[in-house]
Design an enzyme around this catalytic site. Structure first.
Site, mmCIF file in Angstrom:
data_model
loop_
_atom_site.group_PDB
_atom_site.id
_atom_site.type_symbol
_atom_site.label_atom_id
_atom_site.label_comp_id
_atom_site.label_asym_id
_atom_site.label_seq_id
_atom_site.Cartn_x
_atom_site.Cartn_y
_atom_site.Cartn_z
ATOM 1 C CB CYS A 122 5.077 12.383 -58.243
ATOM 2 S SG CYS A 122 4.783 13.590 -59.534
ATOM 3 C CG HIS A 258 3.562 13.908 -54.616
ATOM 4 N ND1 HIS A 258 4.716 14.622 -54.851
ATOM 5 C CD2 HIS A 258 2.825 14.004 -55.757
ATOM 6 C CE1 HIS A 258 4.678 15.109 -56.069
ATOM 7 N NE2 HIS A 258 3.547 14.760 -56.641
ATOM 8 C CG ASN A 289 4.011 18.107 -58.263
ATOM 9 O OD1 ASN A 289 5.044 17.473 -58.046
ATOM 10 N ND2 ASN A 289 2.902 17.531 -58.687
HETATM 11 C C1 LIG Z 1 -4.890 21.037 -61.577
HETATM 12 C C2 LIG Z 1 -5.904 21.329 -60.496
HETATM 13 C C3 LIG Z 1 -5.349 22.309 -59.483
HETATM 14 C C4 LIG Z 1 -7.125 21.994 -61.142
HETATM 15 O O1 LIG Z 1 -8.113 22.231 -60.160
HETATM 16 P P1 LIG Z 1 -9.590 21.757 -60.410
HETATM 17 O O2 LIG Z 1 -10.362 22.190 -59.247
HETATM 18 O O3 LIG Z 1 -9.586 20.295 -60.713
HETATM 19 O O4 LIG Z 1 -9.979 22.585 -61.672
HETATM 20 P P2 LIG Z 1 -10.827 22.140 -62.965
HETATM 21 O O5 LIG Z 1 -9.919 21.599 -63.994
HETATM 22 O O6 LIG Z 1 -12.010 21.320 -62.544
HETATM 23 O O7 LIG Z 1 -11.349 23.552 -63.448
HETATM 24 C C5 LIG Z 1 -12.230 24.345 -62.652
HETATM 25 C C6 LIG Z 1 -12.421 25.694 -63.299
HETATM 26 O O8 LIG Z 1 -11.206 26.456 -63.247
HETATM 27 C C7 LIG Z 1 -10.789 26.836 -64.561
HETATM 28 N N1 LIG Z 1 -9.331 26.724 -64.626
HETATM 29 C C8 LIG Z 1 -8.580 25.641 -64.933
HETATM 30 N N2 LIG Z 1 -7.277 25.960 -64.856
HETATM 31 C C9 LIG Z 1 -7.221 27.236 -64.482
HETATM 32 C C10 LIG Z 1 -6.151 28.107 -64.218
HETATM 33 N N3 LIG Z 1 -4.872 27.709 -64.307
HETATM 34 N N4 LIG Z 1 -6.449 29.377 -63.838
HETATM 35 C C11 LIG Z 1 -7.708 29.789 -63.726
HETATM 36 N N5 LIG Z 1 -8.767 29.002 -63.964
HETATM 37 C C12 LIG Z 1 -8.522 27.737 -64.338
HETATM 38 C C13 LIG Z 1 -11.479 25.868 -65.477
HETATM 39 O O9 LIG Z 1 -11.656 26.447 -66.756
HETATM 40 C C14 LIG Z 1 -12.791 25.621 -64.772
HETATM 41 O O10 LIG Z 1 -13.645 26.702 -65.036
HETATM 42 P P3 LIG Z 1 -15.247 26.492 -65.176
HETATM 43 O O11 LIG Z 1 -15.693 26.000 -63.814
HETATM 44 O O12 LIG Z 1 -15.754 27.853 -65.501
HETATM 45 O O13 LIG Z 1 -15.430 25.482 -66.236
HETATM 46 C C15 LIG Z 1 -6.354 20.041 -59.789
HETATM 47 O O14 LIG Z 1 -7.131 19.257 -60.650
HETATM 48 C C16 LIG Z 1 -5.223 19.207 -59.316
HETATM 49 O O15 LIG Z 1 -4.454 19.605 -58.467
HETATM 50 N N6 LIG Z 1 -5.120 17.960 -59.804
HETATM 51 C C17 LIG Z 1 -4.174 17.009 -59.331
HETATM 52 C C18 LIG Z 1 -2.804 17.339 -59.728
HETATM 53 C C19 LIG Z 1 -1.894 16.336 -59.124
HETATM 54 O O16 LIG Z 1 -2.111 15.860 -58.046
HETATM 55 N N7 LIG Z 1 -0.881 15.985 -59.792
HETATM 56 C C20 LIG Z 1 -0.058 15.039 -59.149
HETATM 57 C C21 LIG Z 1 0.399 14.073 -59.965
HETATM 58 S S1 LIG Z 1 2.060 14.405 -60.152
#
Ligand SMILES: CC(C)(COP(=O)(O)OP(=O)(O)OC[C@H]1O[C@@H](n2cnc3c(N)ncnc32)[C@H](O)[C@@H]1OP(=O)(O)O)[C@@H](O)C(=O)NCCC(=O)NCCS
Length: 333
Positions: A122, A258, A289
């Site tokens: 990215c 980004h 993204n």
């Molecule tokens: C991917 C992302 C959106 C997930 O959000 P998050 O707040 O970290 O979510 P978590 O993984 O902690 O999960 C939180 C809850 O949502 C749930 N969950 C995860 N993915 C889910 C989805 N797609 N739909 C619904 N629920 C989901 C999990 O099971 C968890 O449930 P729980 O609280 O009951 O255990 C976030 O981590 C993110 O944007 N990360 C960075 C990505 C990034 O910047 N990439 C760039 C590099 S290229």
């Protein structure tokens, strides 16, 4: 022994024009949620994504790059023959060799420029802009076309809750050329290879073949630690890029991070205490993204919508798999 002659470049470099290509297939959250047991509301709240673009079979890496590159060359007021270097940042060109850059350079009608791909996920576009600026100032090139392009839909498992709603496709481009005044500030870049496992592929292609798998080695991401790394560590990198360019947050016009997650964008702006006057790119809402394409696409949209005006300062910061990052302040063409 006679002394070697050294190349002499332009006093400074700047972006002369930008371009973008947005694939035709619009994929709303509703098309994705069933396979990942999610909801439109969860995706909007957690990521800020409302819809994204996935390329059709005809919208190849080469096709999208040529469209974006042509637009950038035109915006720069140049002819393709004036481009003497083409850098393509991508992780989704599926041929090991030849590079995407040589094919794209040829289709654009350039005159045999230097052409090569770079792999910085990215952050690829910001790496390319940094290199291009140094090439122009060092005298190895005069007009460099930098393209960020991805078809991440080819590498994303639509059943994977952690990635299916995030990754998307598109191409963005910029022409970097000579300038009498500084137009591209010092780059702040680096890597954190000890965290390489956070965004990677399940296997490499040889392992897939050896194991007789019928599935591709999809991208995987441990989103939460990536989120924390991006929201906290990247604010320092962004501030460093501002400091090195000699610009304060109050003097900044545009912030083009980004497009990984709207909450990361907001967290960075908050930590950096960006004043309300700074226009912030929020292309992620409709584009998802798009990795290497995200910053040039976001910048192109801001210019098109009149949010970023010629002569404005814009802070670019990109980060991703590796982990890697790069940031610089640029002057909007
Ligand atoms: C991917 C992302 C959106 C997930 O959000 P998050 O707040 O970290 O979510 P978590 O993984 O902690 O999960 C939180 C809850 O949502 C749930 N969950 C995860 N993915 C889910 C989805 N797609 N739909 C619904 N629920 C989901 C999990 O099971 C968890 O449930 P729980 O609280 O009951 O255990 C976030 O981590 C993110 O944007 N990360 C960075 C990505 C990034 O910047 N990439 C760039 C590099 S290229």
């Amino acid at each position: 022994m006679s002394a070697l002659q050294a190349s002499v470049g332009a006093p400074h470099a700047r972006i002369l024009g930008v371009g973008g290509y947005r694939p035709s297939r619009v994929i709303p959250n509703s098309e994705i949620v069933d396979l990942i047991d999610s909801s439109d509301e969860w995706i909007r709240t957690r990521s800020g994504i409302v819809e994204r673009r996935w390329a059709t079979p005809e919208e190849t890496v080469q096709m999208m790059s040529v469209a974006a590159g042509r637009q950038a060359i035109e915006a720069a007021g140049l002819e393709p023959q004036q481009i003497d270097c083409v850098i393509v940042a991508t992780v989704s060109h599926m041929l090991q060799t030849p590079s995407a850059a040589t094919l794209i350079a040829d289709e654009l009608g350039t005159d045999h420029p230097a052409a090569f791909d770079i792999s910085a996920a990215c952050a690829g576009f910001c790496h390319g802009v940094a290199m291009a600026a140094d090439f122009v100032r060092g005298g190895s090139s005069r007009h460099v076309l930098v393209i960020g392009v991805e078809r991440l839909s080819d590498l994303t498992d639509v059943r994977d809750r952690g990635t299916a709603f995030i990754f998307a496709d598109g191409a963005g481009a910029a022409v970097v050329g000579p300038s009498q005044t500084p137009g591209i500030g010092p780059v702040v870049w680096g890597s954190a290879g000890e965290q390489a496992g956070l965004i990677t592929q399940k296997k490499d292609w040889l392992e897939v073949l050896a194991d007789g798998d019928t599935e591709r080695p999809w991208l995987t991401m441990d989103g939460n630690p990536v989120f924390r790394w991006a929201a906290f560590e990247m604010a320092k990198v962004a501030q460093d890029a501002l400091d090195r360019a000699g610009i304060t947050a109050e003097e900044l016009d545009c912030f083009v991070p980004h497009q990984a997650n709207m909450r990361i964008i907001d967290a960075l702006a908050r930590t950096m205490k960006l004043p309300a006057s700074v226009k912030i790119a929020r292309d992620i809402a409709t584009m998802g993204n798009t990795s290497a394409a995200s910053i040039p696409l976001a910048l192109e949209r801001m210019i098109e919508q009149g949010e970023a005006r010629s002569g404005d300062t814009a802070l670019l910061i990109a980060f991703g798999a590796g982990l890697v990052y790069a940031a610089q302040v640029v002057v909007v063409p």
